[in-house]
Design a protein around this motif. Structure first.
Motif, mmCIF file in Angstrom:
data_model
loop_
_atom_site.group_PDB
_atom_site.id
_atom_site.type_symbol
_atom_site.label_atom_id
_atom_site.label_comp_id
_atom_site.label_asym_id
_atom_site.label_seq_id
_atom_site.Cartn_x
_atom_site.Cartn_y
_atom_site.Cartn_z
ATOM 1 N N THR A 172 0.704 -1.173 0.058
ATOM 2 C CA THR A 172 -0.092 0.018 -0.083
ATOM 3 C C THR A 172 0.901 1.180 -0.199
ATOM 4 O O THR A 172 0.486 2.330 -0.773
ATOM 5 C CB THR A 172 -0.976 -0.138 1.127
ATOM 6 O OG1 THR A 172 -1.574 -1.257 1.283
ATOM 7 C CG2 THR A 172 -1.915 1.043 1.165
ATOM 8 N N THR A 173 1.884 1.130 0.840
ATOM 9 C CA THR A 173 2.977 2.470 0.917
ATOM 10 C C THR A 173 3.270 2.733 -0.789
ATOM 11 O O THR A 173 3.360 3.888 -1.133
ATOM 12 C CB THR A 173 4.137 2.252 1.669
ATOM 13 O OG1 THR A 173 3.519 1.816 3.046
ATOM 14 C CG2 THR A 173 4.981 3.320 1.960
ATOM 15 N N LEU A 174 3.867 1.628 -1.122
ATOM 16 C CA LEU A 174 4.442 1.707 -2.645
ATOM 17 C C LEU A 174 3.268 2.222 -3.699
ATOM 18 O O LEU A 174 3.740 3.027 -4.468
ATOM 19 C CB LEU A 174 4.988 0.368 -3.158
ATOM 20 C CG LEU A 174 6.300 0.100 -2.506
ATOM 21 C CD1 LEU A 174 6.709 -1.141 -2.772
ATOM 22 C CD2 LEU A 174 7.261 1.274 -2.653
ATOM 23 N N THR A 175 2.029 1.922 -3.314
ATOM 24 C CA THR A 175 0.991 2.257 -4.112
ATOM 25 C C THR A 175 0.810 3.831 -3.975
ATOM 26 O O THR A 175 0.593 4.666 -4.969
ATOM 27 C CB THR A 175 -0.450 1.659 -3.805
ATOM 28 O OG1 THR A 175 -0.230 0.391 -4.005
ATOM 29 C CG2 THR A 175 -1.456 2.225 -4.690
ATOM 30 N N ILE A 209 -1.904 10.634 3.152
ATOM 31 C CA ILE A 209 -2.337 10.048 4.460
ATOM 32 C C ILE A 209 -1.734 8.645 4.539
ATOM 33 O O ILE A 209 -0.999 8.215 5.319
ATOM 34 C CB ILE A 209 -3.753 9.750 4.491
ATOM 35 C CG1 ILE A 209 -4.632 11.327 4.186
ATOM 36 C CG2 ILE A 209 -4.109 9.144 5.846
ATOM 37 C CD1 ILE A 209 -5.849 11.187 4.552
ATOM 38 N N ILE A 210 -1.827 7.818 3.190
ATOM 39 C CA ILE A 210 -1.141 6.677 3.344
ATOM 40 C C ILE A 210 0.520 6.541 3.505
ATOM 41 O O ILE A 210 0.846 5.804 4.353
ATOM 42 C CB ILE A 210 -1.342 5.893 2.060
ATOM 43 C CG1 ILE A 210 -2.617 5.622 1.733
ATOM 44 C CG2 ILE A 210 -0.655 4.658 1.748
ATOM 45 C CD1 ILE A 210 -3.132 4.921 0.295
ATOM 46 N N LEU A 211 1.073 7.393 2.972
ATOM 47 C CA LEU A 211 2.223 7.608 2.917
ATOM 48 C C LEU A 211 2.758 7.698 4.535
ATOM 49 O O LEU A 211 3.797 7.157 4.697
ATOM 50 C CB LEU A 211 2.922 8.603 2.100
ATOM 51 C CG LEU A 211 4.471 8.621 1.701
ATOM 52 C CD1 LEU A 211 4.515 7.476 0.781
ATOM 53 C CD2 LEU A 211 4.809 10.048 1.132
ATOM 54 N N PHE A 212 2.263 8.531 5.313
ATOM 55 C CA PHE A 212 2.572 8.762 6.522
ATOM 56 C C PHE A 212 1.894 8.013 7.539
ATOM 57 O O PHE A 212 2.499 7.686 8.812
ATOM 58 C CB PHE A 212 2.412 10.251 6.964
ATOM 59 C CG PHE A 212 3.374 11.041 6.057
ATOM 60 C CD1 PHE A 212 4.654 11.118 6.289
ATOM 61 C CD2 PHE A 212 2.932 11.978 5.097
ATOM 62 C CE1 PHE A 212 5.500 11.868 5.559
ATOM 63 C CE2 PHE A 212 3.662 12.683 4.338
ATOM 64 C CZ PHE A 212 5.260 12.556 4.507
ATOM 65 N N ALA A 213 0.747 7.464 7.342
ATOM 66 C CA ALA A 213 0.079 6.562 8.355
ATOM 67 C C ALA A 213 0.624 5.158 8.320
ATOM 68 O O ALA A 213 0.748 4.485 9.444
ATOM 69 C CB ALA A 213 -1.394 6.459 8.294
ATOM 70 N N PHE A 296 -4.224 12.922 11.516
ATOM 71 C CA PHE A 296 -2.966 12.469 12.300
ATOM 72 C C PHE A 296 -3.161 13.394 14.168
ATOM 73 O O PHE A 296 -2.612 12.904 15.077
ATOM 74 C CB PHE A 296 -1.852 12.951 11.907
ATOM 75 C CG PHE A 296 -1.438 12.062 10.889
ATOM 76 C CD1 PHE A 296 -0.815 11.042 10.787
ATOM 77 C CD2 PHE A 296 -1.833 12.512 9.530
ATOM 78 C CE1 PHE A 296 -0.563 9.990 9.923
ATOM 79 C CE2 PHE A 296 -1.541 11.732 8.387
ATOM 80 C CZ PHE A 296 -0.962 10.713 8.612
ATOM 81 N N ALA A 297 -3.894 14.497 14.101
ATOM 82 C CA ALA A 297 -4.017 15.094 15.328
ATOM 83 C C ALA A 297 -4.963 14.920 16.307
ATOM 84 O O ALA A 297 -5.101 15.294 17.465
ATOM 85 C CB ALA A 297 -3.722 16.940 14.845
ATOM 86 N N VAL A 298 -5.725 14.058 15.873
ATOM 87 C CA VAL A 298 -6.984 13.437 16.720
ATOM 88 C C VAL A 298 -6.593 12.047 17.221
ATOM 89 O O VAL A 298 -7.566 11.633 18.033
ATOM 90 C CB VAL A 298 -8.354 13.605 15.982
ATOM 91 C CG1 VAL A 298 -8.487 14.976 15.290
ATOM 92 C CG2 VAL A 298 -8.378 12.553 14.950
ATOM 93 N N ASP B 20 9.587 6.200 4.930
ATOM 94 C CA ASP B 20 10.735 5.421 5.623
ATOM 95 C C ASP B 20 10.980 6.127 6.904
ATOM 96 O O ASP B 20 11.176 5.665 7.778
ATOM 97 C CB ASP B 20 11.816 5.136 4.608
ATOM 98 C CG ASP B 20 12.370 3.694 5.032
ATOM 99 O OD1 ASP B 20 11.692 3.014 5.519
ATOM 100 O OD2 ASP B 20 13.387 3.481 4.545
ATOM 101 N N THR B 21 11.339 7.576 6.825
ATOM 102 C CA THR B 21 11.633 8.449 7.807
ATOM 103 C C THR B 21 10.754 8.112 8.851
ATOM 104 O O THR B 21 11.180 8.185 10.141
ATOM 105 C CB THR B 21 11.764 9.928 7.251
ATOM 106 O OG1 THR B 21 12.369 9.891 6.340
ATOM 107 C CG2 THR B 21 12.287 10.889 8.404
ATOM 108 N N VAL B 22 9.277 8.034 8.667
ATOM 109 C CA VAL B 22 8.523 7.965 9.820
ATOM 110 C C VAL B 22 8.826 6.674 10.656
ATOM 111 O O VAL B 22 8.788 6.810 11.797
ATOM 112 C CB VAL B 22 7.073 7.807 9.536
ATOM 113 C CG1 VAL B 22 6.172 7.513 10.348
ATOM 114 C CG2 VAL B 22 6.776 9.217 8.522
#
Ligand code: HEM
Ligand SMILES: [Cu+2]
Lengths: 562, 185
Positions: A172-175, A209-213, A296-298, B20-22
């Protein structure tokens, strides 16, 4: 390029041959998108059966069908399946299929990476369903430590469960990488960010969102495995609440990750069937960005009962209330789009309407949780179960169903059968609300969740039975839908490239689209390139405002229907 | 858009590394946070001066990689190929050193389960080591391709790979400071 628009043939597309070889080797975003959806359908059947077995156990008090640990196993597999292997692939499927078409691209930015992501997700799903052979995971999809530690859940299945999620999570991250680069780099000339179709916009924001969650989940699962396999004790000697922080730092955005593309689908359907451009485009677009940040803040509103202390509770309660504002106004935008429009209740629009009602309901019960004392009272009751099913099923999944009916002609060149479709719709709406509406009451009466049985208290029995019976109505509804999806592929009425009189680029391509999507693109000057094409004398970017000074109703041509 | 392919791959790598950093961030935070919950005397087993030698090898590899990239842009495939190979060798030396360091530590009682400090230490440096190991075949591959003259002046994939390697080195700087140098709250 950008000059002449080719006439797309409306001739019936040859029935798409199901070639397994192509299925496994294709790097075409359309084929990958459909495969995602097919995979999701398989898991929907599995996760749905698990839900029905649980509901059977809960049909009557003191039942003996699925006792104790066995119930927990079904619970875990159901939750994990539905979230990671049904909703997520469905939405990724739509994104894969539509994003390039909507922005006038040939394919995703990295087609081979795209295929790799798909098979990572499928591999994760297979691992998950291998876990029963090594002792099914039974710790719940949230996998709270220390419950998920070897001391309490020793079976190997938990490790397989973790690995399954790490593997599919990388897919999913790669997507997400693919989505972000596609949206940033492959837009056709003139397809500015402020002209993106609503779905494309939300799918793109969703990439962030996906990238950071998802890495939050990956990190915490690695830590769990260090505990489980190497006996480190991060969450036992260390701090079990750390698990919850990291998990919900992923888990809450995950919920938004499952709703943003759904909003996008709804924002495509409502304007077309109301014959009006979406009301407040800028707001609908930018509020998605706001929500992406806020999500992310909640996260700690899932932890009010942990004992973080009142300053923390208060802060997170407030941010959670805040997120209701952009979300609520989105709903008003949809309603305003329908307002004075010439609304036509086709199947996609029916599903969209059901979505609005049910999603709003789930949103409102969500706001009640942001009030910390109410959360304390209701946490771990069926009120919570009702709430999140209203959001995830009544919201996300209904939006997907709306999208399936809307885009099916694009996918296959044929319409879904109308009669079966209406049967499916009503069974689904009645079944869904029947299952979960009464659970609000059960929750208010104090029925705890994640418990396999309950005493024969007055009120509880009838409501639970009602819920279970409705579950089977819903099951039949979904079955009707699946049958329709399968049958109409070859038996449906021929649709042609633009069956709904749409405005966005995907309706320019043939149905199903050719491999390279477009022969040529029209000039892109506005948010509705196909409107401009169809009305050369009244193009969006040269037209006067839609309302005159007396605020008279919208112009006649917006009442057009095919 | 002539520049598009380059920027596309680059952007993709950037996005992936952001993600990745996360992971690294959360793992490092867990170390910092869990140090408070338990006496972490174990850190005294780590020898910053000793590790610095090997860290310099890794950081040096980034510098060599910059030179290699410069040779590539100057259309000197043999020079670039040789320098890619040196980058890989330096990286490999670091990986070996880290392996030795780990076994040395474990022999002296610094095992994963010995303390929360070590649990998070091994998780984080292990993940970093994995990144190094994944980078090595990539660098060797670049070297081979370069020697065969298969890499052009503008090679988006190569630039993205270089970005990855620099990232891995930068992460090590952070990890070195947190685990080896900083004595905790
Ligand atoms: C898109 C569809 C659905 C999603 C995303 C979904 C998601 C979930 C999740 C995340 C859980 C919590 C699992 C856990 O605590 O580990 C859950 C529990 C449950 N779901 Fe669903 N579900 C869906 C559809 C359904 C349907 C259709 C039914 C019933 C017919 C159902 C019945 C249940 C039941 C009985 C539980 C157990 C509640 C408890 O004991 O706490 N779900 N679901
Ligand atoms: Cu939440």
């Amino acid at each position: 390029m950008n000059q002449r628009v080719p006439a797309v043939s409306a001739a019936p597309a040859a029935a798409p041959a199901l070639s397994w070889w192509r299925l496994f080797t294709s790097t075409d975003h359309k084929s990958i998108g459909l495969t995602y959806m097919g995979v999701a359908a398989v898991f929907l059947v599995l996760g749905g059966l698990e839900a029905l077995v649980m509901r059977l156990q809960l049909a009557v008090p003191n039942n003996h069908l699925l006792v104790g640990e066995a119930y927990n196993r079904f619970l875990t597999m159901h939750g994990t399946t539905m979230i990671f292997f049904v909703l997520l692939p469905l939405l990724l499927g739509f994104t894969n299929y539509l994003l390039p078409l909507q922005i006038g691209a040939r394919d995703m930015a990295f087609p081979r990476l795209n295929a790799f992501s798909l098979w990572l997700l499928v591999g994760g799903g297979l691992l998950l369903y291998l876990s029963p052979f090594t002792g099914s995971p039974s710790q719940g999809w949230f996998s709270y430590a220390p419950l998920s530690e070897t001391a309490f859940t020793p079976q190997r299945g938990v490790d397989l469960w973790s690995v399954a999620l790490i593997v599919s999570g990388y897919g999913t991250t790669l997507t997400a990488v693919n989505i972000l680069v596609t949206g940033a780099r492959l837009r056709a000339q003139g397809m500015l960010y402020r002209r993106l179709p609503m779905f494309a916009w939300m799918a793109w924001v969703n990439g962030f969102i996906i990238l950071f969650a998802l890495p939050c989940l990956t990190a915490v699962l690695m830590m769990l495995e260090v505990d489980r396999l190497l006996g480190a004790g991060l969450f036992t000697r260390g701090d079990p609440v750390l698990w919850q922080h990291y998990f919900w730092l992923f888990g809450h955005p995950e919920i938004y990750l499952l709703i943003l593309p759904a909003w996008g689908i709804i924002s495509e359907i409502i304007p077309v069937f109301s014959r009006k451009p979406i009301f407040g485009y800028e707001f609908v677009a930018w509020s998605s960005v706001a929500i992406a940040f806020l999500s992310f803040a909640v996260y700690a509103h899932h932890m009010f009962a942990v004992g973080l202390g009142w300053p923390v509770d208060l802060a997170f309660g407030t941010t959670s209330m805040l997120i209701a504002i952009p979300t609520g106004i989105k709903v008003f935008n949809w309603l305003a789009t329908m307002w004075k429009g010439s609304v036509r209740y086709t199947l996609p629009m029916l599903y969209a309407a059901a979505f609005i009602v049910q999603f709003t309901f789930g949103g409102v019960s969500g706001v009640t949780f942001a009030v910390v004392p109410i959360d304390w009272q209701l946490t771990d009751t069926y009120y919570v179960v009702a709430h999140f099913h209203y959001v995830l099923f009544g919201g996300s999944l209904f939006a997907v169903l709306a999208g399936l009916h809307y885009y099916y002609p694009k996918f296959t060149g044929r319409f879904l059968d109308e009669r079966l479709g209406r049967w499916g719709f009503w069974l689904n709406v009645i079944g869904f609300n029947g299952v979960f509406l009464v659970q609000h009451l059960l929750g208010l009466m104090g029925m705890p969740r994640r418990v396999y049985t309950y005493p024969a208290l007055s009120g509880w029995e009838a409501l639970n039975l009602f819920s279970t019976v409705s579950g089977f109505v819903l099951g039949v509804g979904l079955l009707v839908l699946l049958v329709n999806l399968w049958r109409s592929r070859t038996h449906g009425a021929v649709a042609g490239p633009d069956p709904w009189n749409g405005w966005t680029l995907e309706w320019l391509s043939s149905s199903p689209p050719r491999r390279e999507n477009f022969v040529a693109l029209p000039p892109l000057h506005s948010r509705r390139p196909l409107w401009d094409l169809k009305h050369p004398d009244d193009m969006d970017h040269v037209r006067p405002p839609r309302h005159d000074r007396q605020g008279r109703p919208i112009r006649d041509e917006e009442r057009e229907h095919r | 858009m002539p520049n598009d392919r380059a920027s596309r791959t680059h952007l993709g790598m950037l996005a992936f590394l952001a993600s990745d950093t996360v992971i690294f961030l959360l793992l490092v935070v867990s170390n910092v946070y869990l140090r408070r919950t338990e006496d972490h005397g174990g850190q005294t087993l780590l020898d910053p001066a000793h590790m610095l030698i090997f860290s310099v090898l890794l950081w040096g590899s980034s510098a060599v990689l910059v030179l290699a990239e410069r040779q590539r842009e100057r259309r000197d495939p043999r020079g670039a190929g040789a320098l890619y190979l040196v980058t890989a060798l330096l990286g490999a030396a670091f990986a070996v050193a880290q392996g030795l360091e780990w076994s040395h530590l474990m022999a002296r009682g610094g095992t994963v389960s010995a303390s929360l400090f070590f649990a998070t230490f091994y998780t984080t440096t292990g993940l970093h080591g994995l990144h190094v190991l994944l980078g090595l075949p990539m660098l060797v591959g670049l070297s081979v391709l370069s020697f065969r003259g298969l890499i052009g002046r503008r090679a988006p994939g190569v630039a993205a790979a270089a970005l990855y390697w620099h990232f891995v080195d930068a992460v090590w700087l952070a990890l070195y400071l947190v685990f080896y140098v900083w004595r905790g709250p």
